[in-house]
Design a protein around this motif. Structure first.
Motif, PDB file in Angstrom:
ATOM      1  N   CYS A   1       0.257  -5.620  -2.301  1.00  0.00           N
ATOM      2  CA  CYS A   1      -0.890  -5.465  -1.406  1.00  0.00           C
ATOM      3  C   CYS A   1      -2.168  -5.981  -2.057  1.00  0.00           C
ATOM      4  CB  CYS A   1      -1.060  -4.004  -1.005  1.00  0.00           C
ATOM      5  SG  CYS A   1      -1.684  -2.933  -2.319  1.00  0.00           S
ATOM      6  N   ALA A   2      -3.192  -6.181  -1.224  1.00  0.00           N
ATOM      7  CA  ALA A   2      -4.515  -6.572  -1.710  1.00  0.00           C
ATOM      8  C   ALA A   2      -5.213  -5.351  -2.306  1.00  0.00           C
ATOM      9  CB  ALA A   2      -5.344  -7.142  -0.551  1.00  0.00           C
ATOM     10  N   PRO A   3      -6.192  -5.542  -3.184  1.00  0.00           N
ATOM     11  CA  PRO A   3      -6.882  -4.397  -3.804  1.00  0.00           C
ATOM     12  C   PRO A   3      -7.516  -3.453  -2.790  1.00  0.00           C
ATOM     13  CG  PRO A   3      -7.392  -6.420  -4.992  1.00  0.00           C
ATOM     14  CD  PRO A   3      -6.631  -6.829  -3.778  1.00  0.00           C
ATOM     15  N   ILE A   4      -7.860  -3.967  -1.614  1.00  0.00           N
ATOM     16  CA  ILE A   4      -8.498  -3.120  -0.621  1.00  0.00           C
ATOM     17  C   ILE A   4      -7.537  -2.061  -0.080  1.00  0.00           C
ATOM     18  CG2 ILE A   4      -7.911  -4.548   1.380  1.00  0.00           C
ATOM     19  CD1 ILE A   4     -10.678  -4.017   2.483  1.00  0.00           C
ATOM     20  N   ARG A   5      -6.239  -2.234  -0.279  1.00  0.00           N
ATOM     21  CA  ARG A   5      -5.247  -1.274   0.226  1.00  0.00           C
ATOM     22  C   ARG A   5      -4.804  -0.278  -0.841  1.00  0.00           C
ATOM     23  NH1 ARG A   5      -6.888  -1.980   5.006  1.00  0.00           N
ATOM     24  NH2 ARG A   5      -6.812  -4.173   5.658  1.00  0.00           N
ATOM     25  N   ASP A   6      -5.413  -0.272  -2.001  1.00  0.00           N
ATOM     26  CA  ASP A   6      -5.004   0.663  -3.057  1.00  0.00           C
ATOM     27  C   ASP A   6      -5.206   2.118  -2.630  1.00  0.00           C
ATOM     28  OD1 ASP A   6      -4.277  -1.431  -4.657  1.00  0.00           O
ATOM     29  OD2 ASP A   6      -6.154  -1.460  -5.805  1.00  0.00           O
ATOM     30  N   ASP A   7      -6.288   2.394  -1.933  1.00  0.00           N
ATOM     31  CA  ASP A   7      -6.531   3.775  -1.489  1.00  0.00           C
ATOM     32  C   ASP A   7      -5.473   4.216  -0.478  1.00  0.00           C
ATOM     33  OD1 ASP A   7      -8.761   3.875  -3.092  1.00  0.00           O
ATOM     34  OD2 ASP A   7     -10.154   3.303  -1.496  1.00  0.00           O
ATOM     35  N   ASP A   8      -5.041   3.305   0.402  1.00  0.00           N
ATOM     36  CA  ASP A   8      -3.989   3.656   1.362  1.00  0.00           C
ATOM     37  C   ASP A   8      -2.673   3.938   0.649  1.00  0.00           C
ATOM     38  OD1 ASP A   8      -5.755   3.246   3.512  1.00  0.00           O
ATOM     39  OD2 ASP A   8      -5.337   1.092   3.534  1.00  0.00           O
ATOM     40  N   ILE A   9      -2.392   3.186  -0.398  1.00  0.00           N
ATOM     41  CA  ILE A   9      -1.156   3.422  -1.155  1.00  0.00           C
ATOM     42  C   ILE A   9      -1.198   4.794  -1.834  1.00  0.00           C
ATOM     43  CG2 ILE A   9       0.261   2.603  -3.070  1.00  0.00           C
ATOM     44  CD1 ILE A   9       0.377   0.831  -0.608  1.00  0.00           C
ATOM     45  N   LYS A  10      -2.352   5.185  -2.352  1.00  0.00           N
ATOM     46  CA  LYS A  10      -2.484   6.503  -2.987  1.00  0.00           C
ATOM     47  C   LYS A  10      -2.246   7.619  -1.989  1.00  0.00           C
ATOM     48  CE  LYS A  10      -5.708   4.970  -6.582  1.00  0.00           C
ATOM     49  NZ  LYS A  10      -7.093   5.100  -7.126  1.00  0.00           N
ATOM     50  N   ILE A  11      -2.734   7.439  -0.776  1.00  0.00           N
ATOM     51  CA  ILE A  11      -2.546   8.474   0.255  1.00  0.00           C
ATOM     52  C   ILE A  11      -1.065   8.612   0.603  1.00  0.00           C
ATOM     53  CG2 ILE A  11      -3.038   9.056   2.663  1.00  0.00           C
ATOM     54  CD1 ILE A  11      -5.754   7.724   2.331  1.00  0.00           C
ATOM     55  N   ILE A  12      -0.344   7.506   0.684  1.00  0.00           N
ATOM     56  CA  ILE A  12       1.081   7.567   1.034  1.00  0.00           C
ATOM     57  C   ILE A  12       1.873   8.306  -0.045  1.00  0.00           C
ATOM     58  CG2 ILE A  12       3.134   6.160   1.448  1.00  0.00           C
ATOM     59  CD1 ILE A  12       1.412   4.042   2.643  1.00  0.00           C
ATOM     60  N   ARG A  13       1.504   8.148  -1.312  1.00  0.00           N
ATOM     61  CA  ARG A  13       2.254   8.778  -2.406  1.00  0.00           C
ATOM     62  C   ARG A  13       2.239  10.306  -2.303  1.00  0.00           C
ATOM     63  NH1 ARG A  13       3.726   5.282  -6.393  1.00  0.00           N
ATOM     64  NH2 ARG A  13       2.640   3.253  -6.483  1.00  0.00           N
ATOM     65  N   ASP A  14       1.221  10.866  -1.665  1.00  0.00           N
ATOM     66  CA  ASP A  14       1.110  12.324  -1.578  1.00  0.00           C
ATOM     67  C   ASP A  14       1.823  12.906  -0.375  1.00  0.00           C
ATOM     68  OD1 ASP A  14      -0.481  12.211  -3.840  1.00  0.00           O
ATOM     69  OD2 ASP A  14      -2.354  12.059  -2.699  1.00  0.00           O
ATOM     70  N   ILE A  15       2.433  12.088   0.470  1.00  0.00           N
ATOM     71  CA  ILE A  15       3.110  12.574   1.680  1.00  0.00           C
ATOM     72  C   ILE A  15       4.534  12.978   1.319  1.00  0.00           C
ATOM     73  CG2 ILE A  15       3.868  11.959   4.005  1.00  0.00           C
ATOM     74  CD1 ILE A  15       1.567  10.005   4.173  1.00  0.00           C
ATOM     75  N   THR A  16       4.935  14.158   1.743  1.00  0.00           N
ATOM     76  CA  THR A  16       6.280  14.676   1.452  1.00  0.00           C
ATOM     77  C   THR A  16       7.187  14.667   2.678  1.00  0.00           C
ATOM     78  OG1 THR A  16       5.476  16.931   1.849  1.00  0.00           O
ATOM     79  CG2 THR A  16       5.441  16.118  -0.430  1.00  0.00           C
ATOM     80  N   ASP A  17       6.611  14.756   3.866  1.00  0.00           N
ATOM     81  CA  ASP A  17       7.415  14.745   5.089  1.00  0.00           C
ATOM     82  C   ASP A  17       7.981  13.340   5.304  1.00  0.00           C
ATOM     83  OD1 ASP A  17       8.186  16.138   7.710  1.00  0.00           O
ATOM     84  OD2 ASP A  17       7.197  14.313   8.419  1.00  0.00           O
ATOM     85  N   VAL A  18       9.295  13.250   5.521  1.00  0.00           N
ATOM     86  CA  VAL A  18       9.961  11.951   5.602  1.00  0.00           C
ATOM     87  C   VAL A  18       9.486  11.160   6.818  1.00  0.00           C
ATOM     88  CG1 VAL A  18      12.184  10.784   5.827  1.00  0.00           C
ATOM     89  CG2 VAL A  18      11.977  12.803   4.368  1.00  0.00           C
TER      90      VAL A  18
END
Length: 470
Positions: free
Chosen positions: A188-205
Motif C-alpha cells: 500500500c501507499a504510505p497514506i494507507r498505513d493508518d488504515d492498516i493499523k486499524i485492521i490489525r486491531d479487529i478480531t471479528d472475522v
C-alpha cells in the motif's frame, strides 16, 4: 366454428368462410398501414440539399465499441486538461434509493457469511471465495519483477490447500488474515498505513473481511491515480493527435454525429458575414472583399468559441467536438456574467461620484469584494438577481459615503443616492443599457484575444477541424 387466433385447423373442423375473409382483410389493412408508415418516415429533400442517407443498423457490439472509444477519449482529455484530475470513490447521498439498496445488499452479504461461520461445524465456502478474491487483488498490485512476493502469495493463499484444511477442520482464518494484512502493508501507499493499523486491531472475522475489502478498494484507487500521474506527460505530448484520431474514428462509424457542430459553425459564419456587411455597407467592391476575408476558418472558429460563452445550455445541445469541455464553458460563462454585472455596477458608481474616488485603488478593490460576495451563487436557480441588486445598492451607497467622508469629500445628496440606487438596481435587467454597453465592449476584446488562446490556423482546436463541413 371460427378458429381461435393462432390455432391450426384440424381434420374435424371446417374453416369458416366469413372468418377467413375477415382474416384476409385484417392482413391487407396491416400491409397498408406498414406501407403508409414507411412512406411517412421517408425524409424529403430539396434540390439544393444532399439526399438523406438511410441510417445503417448498428449492432450492440458496435455501440459498446463506440462507447469505449468515447470514454477513453474523454478520460485522456480530462487527464491532460485537468492537472489535479484523480479517480475518486463514489459517494452516494445518504438518503438516496441507490445508497439504501446498496446498504441492504451489503448487509445481506455479510450476514450470510456470518451465518455460515456460526454453523457447527463452520461452513467455509463463502469465506474461501472471498480469500480467492483477496488473492487476485494482491496479485494485481504486483509488478513483473515482484517474483518473491508473488510466490509467497500463491503459497500461503493456495485455495486447494485451504479447501482441504476446511474439510478437515484445520483452517485458521486469523492466521491467513495476518499474512494478508502484512502483505497489504507492504504494497500500500504510505497514506494507507493508518488504515492498516486499524485492521490489525479487529478480531471479528466478518468485520475483518469487510475492512480488508474496503482498504483494498482504496489501494486500487491509489494505483489507478498513480498510473494517471505517470502517463500524463506522455499523453500531453500526443493528446492532439490521439483525440483527432479517436474523434475521426467515431465520426466514421457514426454518420451524422456532427449536426449540432455544423449548425454552430454556420451560425458563426452567418453572424460574421452580416456584421461585416453592416460595417462596410457603403464600401462597394471593397465590401465584397471584406466578406470573403472574414469567412476564413480561423475567424469563424474564433467567433464560434465566443458564442459558446453565451450558449443556452438549457434549451440547446452543445457542439459535439467540445462536449467534453461543456462544464468548463459553463464555468467561464458564469464568471463572465458575474464580471459583466460587476463592471456595470462599478461604471455606474464611478460615473456618479466623479473624480472624488477615481484615484483610490484600495477603494476599488473593496467594492469588487463586496460585489463578489453579494453575487455568490448567481448561477443557481434559487438566486434572484433583482433582490441581490437591491441589497447591493444599499451596501454600496454606504461604502461610497464612508469613503467620501474619510477623504474629506461631501457625502452624496439624497437625490444622488436615490438615483445611484436606482441605476444599480436596474442592472439586474439583461436589457439594461449600461450592461449592454459592457457586453459590447467585452466580447470584441475576447474575440481579439482568441488567437492568443491557441485558436490559430495551424491548430484551431485539436480535433475540431474534423467537423469543418459547413
Amino acid at each position: 366454428m371460427p378458429l381461435e387466433p393462432g390455432k391450426p385447423c384440424t381434420d374435424g373442423e371446417e374453416e369458416n368462410p366469413e372468418s377467413t375473409c375477415h382474416n384476409r382483410q385484417d392482413a391487407s389493412e396491416t400491409e397498408n398501414q406498414q406501407s403508409r408508415l414507411r412512406q411517412s418516415t421517408e425524409i424529403p429533400h430539396s434540390g439544393n440539399t444532399l439526399p438523406s442517407v438511410s441510417p445503417n443498423l448498428v449492432s450492440v457490439e458496435e455501440l459498446i465499441e463506440a462507447e469505449k472509444g468515447v470514454c477513453n477519449m474523454a478520460l485522456a482529455h480530462e487527464i491532460v486538461v485537468d492537472e489535479s484530475f484523480i479517480i475518486k470513490q463514489r459517494d452516494l447521498p445518504a438518503s438516496s434509493f441507490e445508497k439504501t439498496l446498496e446498504d441492504i445488499m451489503k448487509k445481506a452479504f455479510w450476514d450470510s457469511l456470518r451465518a455460515q461461520l456460526n454453523e457447527d461445524p463452520p461452513v467455509y465456502d463463502h469465506a474461501i471465495k472471498l480469500l480467492g478474491e483477496i488473492k487476485e487483488s494482491l496479485l494485481s498490485f504486483l509488478l513483473p519483477g515482484h517474483t518473491r512476493l508473488r510466490n509467497q502469495i500463491n503459497e500461503v493463499l493456495d485455495l486447494e490447500l485451504i479447501k482441504q484444511e476446511a474439510e478437515n477442520g484445520a483452517l485458521h482464518i486469523p492466521k491467513l488474515a495476518d499474512f494478508i494484512i502484512g502483505m497489504m502493508g507492504t504494497l500500500c501507499a504510505p497514506i494507507r498505513d493508518d488504515d492498516i493499523k486499524i485492521i490489525r486491531d479487529i478480531t471479528d472475522v466478518v468485520e475483518l473481511f469487510r475492512e480488508i475489502f474496503a482498504v483494498l478498494d482504496l489501494m486500487k484507487l491509489d494505483m489507478v491515480n498513480f498510473a494517471i500521474s505517470s502517463i500524463r506527460p506522455h499523453l500531453m505530448k500526443q493528446s492532439v493527435d490521439y483525440e483527432r484520431k479517436s474523434f475521426q474514428e467515431f465520426f466514421d462509424k457514426q454518420h451524422g454525429s456532427l449536426d449540432i457542430t455544423t449548425e454552430w459553425l454556420q451560425e458563426a459564419a452567418s453572424e460574421l458575414l452580416s456584421s461585416d456587411t453592416d460595417i462596410s455597407v457603403h464600401g462597394g467592391a471593397a465590401a465584397d472583399a471584406k466578406d470573403i476575408s472574414t469567412l476564413c476558418p480561423t475567424s469563424v472558429l474564433n467567433h464560434a468559441y465566443v458564442k459558446l460563452l453565451k450558449w443556452d445550455h438549457t434549451n440547446r445541445l452543445f457542439p459535439e467536438p467540445v462536449l467534453m469541455d461543456q462544464s468548463r464553458f459553463k464555468e467561464m460563462q458564469r464568471e463572465l456574467n458575474q464580471l459583466t454585472v460587476t463592471a456595470a455596477v462599478l461604471l455606474v458608481i464611478y460615473n456618479m461620484t466623479g473624480a472624488a474616488i477615481s484615484g483610490l485603488s484600495g477603494f476599488l478593490d473593496r467594492l469588487k469584494r463586496v460585489i463578489k460576495v453579494l453575487l455568490t451563487g448567481m448561477h443557481t436557480h434559487s438566486f434572484h438577481l433583482a433582490e441581490a441588486m437591491v441589497s447591493m445598492s444599499e451596501q454600496l451607497c454606504v461604502e461610497v459615503n464612508n469613503c467620501l467622508s474619510q477623504h474629506g469629500f461631501s457625502l452624496l445628496t439624497t437625490e444622488k443616492e436615490t438615483v445611484l440606487k436606482g441605476q444599480i438596481q436596474a442592472i439586474s435587467s439583461s436589457d439594461n443599457s449600461v450592461r449592454k454597453l459592457i457586453v459590447l465592449h467585452r466580447y470584441p476584446k475576447v474575440k481579439r484575444s482568441a488567437p492568443e488562446l491557441g485558436f490559430t490556423e495551424k491548430a484551431p482546436c485539436s480535433y475540431l477541424e474534423t467537423s469543418w463541413r459547413w
